[in-house]
Design an enzyme around this catalytic site. Structure first.
Site, PDB file in Angstrom:
ATOM      1  N   HIS A  91       0.115   7.226   1.991  1.00  0.00           N
ATOM      2  CA  HIS A  91      -0.391   5.648   1.283  1.00  0.00           C
ATOM      3  C   HIS A  91      -1.706   5.869   1.312  1.00  0.00           C
ATOM      4  O   HIS A  91      -1.583   5.672  -0.326  1.00  0.00           O
ATOM      5  CB  HIS A  91       0.726   4.926   1.796  1.00  0.00           C
ATOM      6  CG  HIS A  91       0.388   2.959   1.729  1.00  0.00           C
ATOM      7  ND1 HIS A  91       0.918   3.332   0.428  1.00  0.00           N
ATOM      8  CD2 HIS A  91      -0.434   2.035   2.390  1.00  0.00           C
ATOM      9  CE1 HIS A  91       0.444   2.096   0.489  1.00  0.00           C
ATOM     10  NE2 HIS A  91      -0.341   1.678   1.559  1.00  0.00           N
ATOM     11  N   HIS A 115      -7.460   1.239   3.942  1.00  0.00           N
ATOM     12  CA  HIS A 115      -7.105  -0.616   4.353  1.00  0.00           C
ATOM     13  C   HIS A 115      -6.112  -1.178   5.106  1.00  0.00           C
ATOM     14  O   HIS A 115      -6.176  -2.189   5.230  1.00  0.00           O
ATOM     15  CB  HIS A 115      -6.453  -0.543   2.654  1.00  0.00           C
ATOM     16  CG  HIS A 115      -5.775  -0.353   2.354  1.00  0.00           C
ATOM     17  ND1 HIS A 115      -4.880   1.110   2.056  1.00  0.00           N
ATOM     18  CD2 HIS A 115      -3.723  -0.615   2.424  1.00  0.00           C
ATOM     19  CE1 HIS A 115      -3.872   1.288   2.272  1.00  0.00           C
ATOM     20  NE2 HIS A 115      -3.363  -0.235   2.242  1.00  0.00           N
ATOM     21  N   GLU A 119      -5.579  -3.444  10.269  1.00  0.00           N
ATOM     22  CA  GLU A 119      -4.338  -3.839  10.065  1.00  0.00           C
ATOM     23  C   GLU A 119      -3.027  -3.525  11.541  1.00  0.00           C
ATOM     24  O   GLU A 119      -2.157  -3.565  12.070  1.00  0.00           O
ATOM     25  CB  GLU A 119      -3.273  -4.254   9.415  1.00  0.00           C
ATOM     26  CG  GLU A 119      -1.608  -5.010   8.986  1.00  0.00           C
ATOM     27  CD  GLU A 119      -1.605  -5.052   7.726  1.00  0.00           C
ATOM     28  OE1 GLU A 119       0.216  -5.291   7.706  1.00  0.00           O
ATOM     29  OE2 GLU A 119      -2.134  -5.754   6.841  1.00  0.00           O
ATOM     30  N   ASP A 120      -2.447  -1.431  11.174  1.00  0.00           N
ATOM     31  CA  ASP A 120      -1.798  -1.218  11.659  1.00  0.00           C
ATOM     32  C   ASP A 120      -2.464  -0.078  13.474  1.00  0.00           C
ATOM     33  O   ASP A 120      -1.458   0.651  13.379  1.00  0.00           O
ATOM     34  CB  ASP A 120      -1.496  -0.077  10.708  1.00  0.00           C
ATOM     35  CG  ASP A 120      -0.339  -0.977   9.665  1.00  0.00           C
ATOM     36  OD1 ASP A 120       0.296  -1.926   9.849  1.00  0.00           O
ATOM     37  OD2 ASP A 120      -0.244  -0.837   8.121  1.00  0.00           O
ATOM     38  N   ASP A 180      -2.199  -0.365  -3.781  1.00  0.00           N
ATOM     39  CA  ASP A 180      -1.581  -1.051  -2.605  1.00  0.00           C
ATOM     40  C   ASP A 180      -0.073  -1.285  -3.439  1.00  0.00           C
ATOM     41  O   ASP A 180       0.965  -0.295  -2.661  1.00  0.00           O
ATOM     42  CB  ASP A 180      -2.361  -2.146  -1.800  1.00  0.00           C
ATOM     43  CG  ASP A 180      -0.858  -2.307  -0.688  1.00  0.00           C
ATOM     44  OD1 ASP A 180      -1.304  -0.752   0.217  1.00  0.00           O
ATOM     45  OD2 ASP A 180      -0.453  -2.972  -0.276  1.00  0.00           O
ATOM     46  N   ASP A 297      12.485  -3.335 -30.036  1.00  0.00           N
ATOM     47  CA  ASP A 297      11.328  -2.480 -30.548  1.00  0.00           C
ATOM     48  C   ASP A 297      10.531  -2.196 -31.991  1.00  0.00           C
ATOM     49  O   ASP A 297      11.274  -1.862 -33.102  1.00  0.00           O
ATOM     50  CB  ASP A 297      11.273  -1.361 -30.102  1.00  0.00           C
ATOM     51  CG  ASP A 297       9.764  -1.251 -29.306  1.00  0.00           C
ATOM     52  OD1 ASP A 297       9.414  -1.485 -29.522  1.00  0.00           O
ATOM     53  OD2 ASP A 297       9.784   0.441 -29.218  1.00  0.00           O
TER      54      ASP A 297
END
Length: 643
Positions: A91, A115, A119-120, A180, A297
């Protein structure tokens, strides 16, 4: 021993291939024999694709830090898996690759790889700052969610608030968040149906409009198409089928490109003409607005000129000479840019076969800004010439030695400035986020008042205009004229209206009315009126007020002890040691008398004067009390305490 037995015994044939001698065949076999037992080839470098994408834009960049960031992220996420069953490291690597294709700088890519670590995983922000520097730490901290155990139901609101404030210092925080979410949308199939609907809905309500405000169309198109895929898969498939089965469509559009290029050459205009197909969500939106039973369209082309703004108008004349323009279908977004600084000329003409054709006209610089918005200065950086001070094109071959664009430039984006103003005025994170959602969800109109061009939500009233001109103007507004005609204060404005606000100068003017809250649309007006007519039991003062009060209380306690702090790093460390998520939370706790400023200062002095003793003796526990959804703001940069 016969030939077959010899082959079985030795693995080497005793007869040669046709046209080869026996020796040649034996040598070929012997040289290839170890292949079955050779070692497994080394796995491909996982960051090869990332580095390749990055160097396509910034060819001279140093990727040493990128490789180190990947190793740290891989080690910290080891053993973690995604819902899809893939290793979690896929990820952050994918997010970094999305940003690399956008043309972001190396610092952003490093932050993207890391990133989720704070947090994890057990990787702390302090360790990250030590390993990769303050810029990367700021970006990672900006996208790190607040802990629900501490903030409860307000964790999401506090997280969004922190992200917006962090983006005020460095817009790259929001760009990482958008990348993200894009990768999460790309892998949403692994989630349950309920999760897919919830995440896609939140993306449509907040992140797609945010992407639009920042002008990053390169991300917005794919985000919108993914939203349509998961919220209305049947419509997505119907549009996909229509696009895939249009006979002669490509040939028709290519003919438009040829004719348009000829029109430019006749007028001696340098530029190019390209197809500009609509993405699926745009087709779906136009179809819904028109109430058409079948997807709508139109063929569309874009004219990109190697020139200045006047060349766009010259190209418009060339297009209108080539094809007949349709009245009422011309828009000038060069003279009056959209709220995301989008600039182009739009016209609709009758093309070959009397088919309606949309034509967009812009310069190369405008085109870059349309595609990449606030990201464009990173993808196409410029810097002042040492001799003349003029801007010159940044040389990507020397990117590693050049100075990256200052993030503060991008923080000056008009929408972000307005969001930061709302954050300062909001009494708590929840009200700020509600106001922000309202601002993002609304379609915008442009009106003119007192010589200023104002962007307001669709359906805004003269009262909204008054509060955009200033709080005092809004509070004392008594009447308004729209296009020279006296108009009720609750009348809905339309795009292009010219508004004049009449204010009372009487000293005893009663001020605004509570019923204005029933029709005002702009976040600024709603916030100002809500604060004026708020429940008296609600604590007065904004979060910014409480931050200043807490900082002043600590400064006063320090002065009483004839002490001062050169910077706030020790105070930040103390806040973390006392189980506060950040310094701002501690300052608000001091302002609200939930912890004494004297107690905090005593601990600070002990940490400075008795470092050796403090290493042996733990700090006195003044842990942050658990609060029911406290009004706690995100982390901000802080100035040094006054002596």
């Amino acid at each position: 021993m016969d030939a077959e037995a010899a082959t079985v015994a030795t693995g080497i044939p005793v007869t040669g291939r046709a046209g080869e001698s026996m020796l040649t065949t034996r040598l070929r076999t012997m040289l290839s024999w170890p292949n079955a037992r050779e070692k497994t080839p080394a796995p491909a470098d996982p960051v090869t694709a990332l580095i390749k994408a990055h160097r396509q834009v910034h060819s001279g960049s140093d990727v040493t830090l990128l490789r180190r960031a990947y190793r740290v992220a891989e080690r910290m996420h080891h053993g973690q898996m995604r819902k899809s069953g893939d290793p979690y490291i896929t990820h952050p690597l994918a997010v970094a690759e999305i940003l690399a294709h956008l043309g972001m700088d190396g610092t952003t890519l490093v932050a993207a790889l890391l990133h989720d670590t704070v947090e994890d995983t057990d990787y702390t922000l302090a360790q990250l700052r030590e390993d990769f520097g303050p810029d990367v730490a700021h970006l990672v901290d900006g996208v790190t969610k607040f802990d629900k155990a501490h903030f409860g139901a307000r964790a999401e609101a506090e997280t969004i608030r922190k992200m917006i404030v962090a983006a005020g210092q460095d817009i790259r925080v929001l760009v990482i968040k958008l990348a993200d979410r894009l990768h999460n949308m790309q892998t949403l199939d692994a989630r349950s149906a309920a999760s897919r609907a919830r995440i896609a809905g939140a993306t449509r309500e907040v992140l797609v409009p945010l992407c639009d405000r920042l002008g990053i169309q390169a991300l917005k198109r794919e985000l919108e198409d993914k939203v349509l895929l998961f919220l209305d898969p049947e419509e997505y498939e119907r549009i996909d089928g229509m696009v895939a089965n249009r006979p002669d469509w490509n040939g028709y559009v290519q003919n438009l490109v040829t004719l348009g290029s000829g029109a430019l050459r006749r007028e001696k205009l340098d530029g190019r003409v390209k197809p500009r197909p609509r993405h699926y969500y745009s087709i779906w939106k136009d179809t819904q607005q028109a109430g058409s039973p079948v997807p709508m369209d139109l063929p569309r082309i874009v004219v990109i000129l190697d020139g200045d703004d006047p060349d766009c108008y010259a190209a418009l004349c060339a297009v209108h000479q080539q094809w007949k323009p349709i009245p009422g279908r011309f828009k000038d977004f060069i003279a009056a840019p959209k709220n995301n600084l989008y600039r182009s000329l739009h016209t609709t003409v009758l093309g070959p076969g009397d088919q309606m054709v949309e034509v967009l006209i812009r310069t190369e610089q405008m085109h870059r800004a349309v595609e990449y918005g606030v990201v464009a200065p990173f993808r196409y950086p410029t810097r002042p010439s040492r001799r003349s001070g003029a801007l010159r094109v940044f040389n990507p071959r020397t990117a590693a030695r050049e100075v990256a664009p200052a993030p503060r430039q991008h923080g000056e984006h008009a929408w972000l400035r307005r969001a930061l103003d709302l954050e300062q005025a909001a009494p708590d994170a929840v009200q700020f986020v509600e106001t922000l959602r309202c601002d993002l969800a609304e379609q915008q109109i442009q009106v003119f008042a007192w010589g200023r061009q104002l962007l307001l939500p669709e359906g805004a009233s003269p009262v909204d205009v008054a509060y955009e001109l200033g709080t005092r103007t809004g509070d004392r507004c008594v009447a308004a004229t729209v296009n020279g005609v006296l108009t009720p204060l609750n009348a809905a404005l339309t795009d292009g209206d010219v508004v004049d606000i009449l204010v009372s100068r009487a000293r005893n003017h009663p001020g605004p009315r509570r019923e204005w809250l029933e029709f005002v649309k702009s976040p600024n007006a709603r916030l100002r009126l809500s604060r004026r007519f708020t429940d008296p039991e609600v604590a007065a003062g904004t979060v910014s007020d409480r931050l200043q009060l807490g900082r002043a209380a600590i400064g006063l306690a320090l002065r009483r002890r004839d002490r001062a702090l050169a910077d706030e790093q020790r105070l930040i460390s103390l806040a973390q040691a006392l189980d506060y998520p950040d310094l701002d939370t501690l300052l608000i706790a001091v302002a609200e008398h939930r912890v004494s400023a004297d107690t905090i200062v005593d601990q600070l002095i002990a940490s400075v004067d008795n470092q050796n003793e403090a290493a042996r003796t733990p700090l006195v526990n003044v842990a942050a009390p658990r609060r029911d959804a406290a009004d706690t703001p995100p982390r901000r940069s802080s100035t040094s305490l006054a002596r």
